[in-house]
Design a protein around this motif. Structure first.
Motif, PDB file in Angstrom:
ATOM      1  N   GLU A  16     -11.402  12.521  -6.731  1.00  0.00           N
ATOM      2  CA  GLU A  16     -10.992  11.121  -6.683  1.00  0.00           C
ATOM      3  C   GLU A  16      -9.494  11.079  -6.941  1.00  0.00           C
ATOM      4  OE1 GLU A  16     -13.173   8.539  -9.244  1.00  0.00           O
ATOM      5  OE2 GLU A  16     -15.040   9.579  -8.853  1.00  0.00           O
ATOM      6  N   GLY A  17      -8.866  10.030  -6.475  1.00  0.00           N
ATOM      7  CA  GLY A  17      -7.457   9.874  -6.765  1.00  0.00           C
ATOM      8  C   GLY A  17      -6.563  10.374  -5.659  1.00  0.00           C
ATOM      9  N   CYS A  56       1.065   6.874  -4.742  1.00  0.00           N
ATOM     10  CA  CYS A  56      -0.009   6.430  -5.628  1.00  0.00           C
ATOM     11  C   CYS A  56       0.568   5.716  -6.847  1.00  0.00           C
ATOM     12  CB  CYS A  56      -0.833   7.634  -6.083  1.00  0.00           C
ATOM     13  SG  CYS A  56      -2.160   7.202  -7.221  1.00  0.00           S
ATOM     14  N   THR A  58      -1.820   4.647  -9.191  1.00  0.00           N
ATOM     15  CA  THR A  58      -3.072   4.757  -9.969  1.00  0.00           C
ATOM     16  C   THR A  58      -3.982   3.541  -9.807  1.00  0.00           C
ATOM     17  OG1 THR A  58      -2.221   3.932 -12.093  1.00  0.00           O
ATOM     18  CG2 THR A  58      -2.004   6.295 -11.671  1.00  0.00           C
ATOM     19  N   SER A  59      -3.823   2.789  -8.730  1.00  0.00           N
ATOM     20  CA  SER A  59      -4.712   1.650  -8.480  1.00  0.00           C
ATOM     21  C   SER A  59      -6.161   2.082  -8.347  1.00  0.00           C
ATOM     22  CB  SER A  59      -4.290   0.915  -7.203  1.00  0.00           C
ATOM     23  OG  SER A  59      -3.064   0.276  -7.386  1.00  0.00           O
ATOM     24  N   HIS A  60      -6.400   3.323  -7.924  1.00  0.00           N
ATOM     25  CA  HIS A  60      -7.771   3.805  -7.781  1.00  0.00           C
ATOM     26  C   HIS A  60      -8.502   3.806  -9.123  1.00  0.00           C
ATOM     27  CE1 HIS A  60      -5.362   7.370  -8.759  1.00  0.00           C
ATOM     28  NE2 HIS A  60      -6.433   7.791  -9.383  1.00  0.00           N
ATOM     29  N   ARG A  61      -7.772   3.866 -10.212  1.00  0.00           N
ATOM     30  CA  ARG A  61      -8.404   3.864 -11.539  1.00  0.00           C
ATOM     31  C   ARG A  61      -8.934   2.501 -11.928  1.00  0.00           C
ATOM     32  NH1 ARG A  61      -3.932   7.272 -14.931  1.00  0.00           N
ATOM     33  NH2 ARG A  61      -4.170   9.207 -13.776  1.00  0.00           N
ATOM     34  N   ARG A  62      -8.403   1.437 -11.316  1.00  0.00           N
ATOM     35  CA  ARG A  62      -8.808   0.079 -11.672  1.00  0.00           C
ATOM     36  C   ARG A  62     -10.136  -0.320 -11.061  1.00  0.00           C
ATOM     37  NH1 ARG A  62      -3.389  -1.304  -9.831  1.00  0.00           N
ATOM     38  NH2 ARG A  62      -2.068  -0.434 -11.433  1.00  0.00           N
ATOM     39  N   ARG A  65     -16.703   0.829 -11.854  1.00  0.00           N
ATOM     40  CA  ARG A  65     -17.908   1.526 -11.418  1.00  0.00           C
ATOM     41  C   ARG A  65     -19.121   0.716 -11.836  1.00  0.00           C
ATOM     42  NH1 ARG A  65     -16.731   7.844 -11.761  1.00  0.00           N
ATOM     43  NH2 ARG A  65     -14.565   7.716 -11.209  1.00  0.00           N
TER      44      ARG A  65
END
Length: 75
Positions: A16-17, A56, A58-62, A65
């Motif tokens: 991921e990321g 990046c 780090t928007s993928h962390r927001r 789940r």
């Protein structure tokens, strides 16, 4: 004869990321624009959520789940 760099470009793939690339790099985007970074390592966004795309932020962390429902351990 193909051009061989002294050191090959290193790219790190994660589950991921972002895609981590040893810099400096030039990224040609789908619209033809070119983004340039002279950093020693750059994180290229793979999820397209970044406000700094193609880099990046780090928007993928927001991304939230799905939560598991609380279960009674007796069940």
């Amino acid at each position: 004869m193909p051009n061989k760099p002294e050191h090959p470009c290193r790219i790190a793939l994660g589950d991921e990321g972002p895609l981590l690339v040893e810099g400096p790099v030039e990224v040609t985007c789908a619209d033809g624009s070119v983004a340039v970074s002279d950093r020693f390592t750059v994180a290229v966004c793979m999820c397209r959520r970044s406000r700094m795309y193609p880099w990046c932020d780090t928007s993928h962390r927001r991304r939230k789940r799905p939560r598991e429902e609380f279960r009674d351990p007796a069940d």
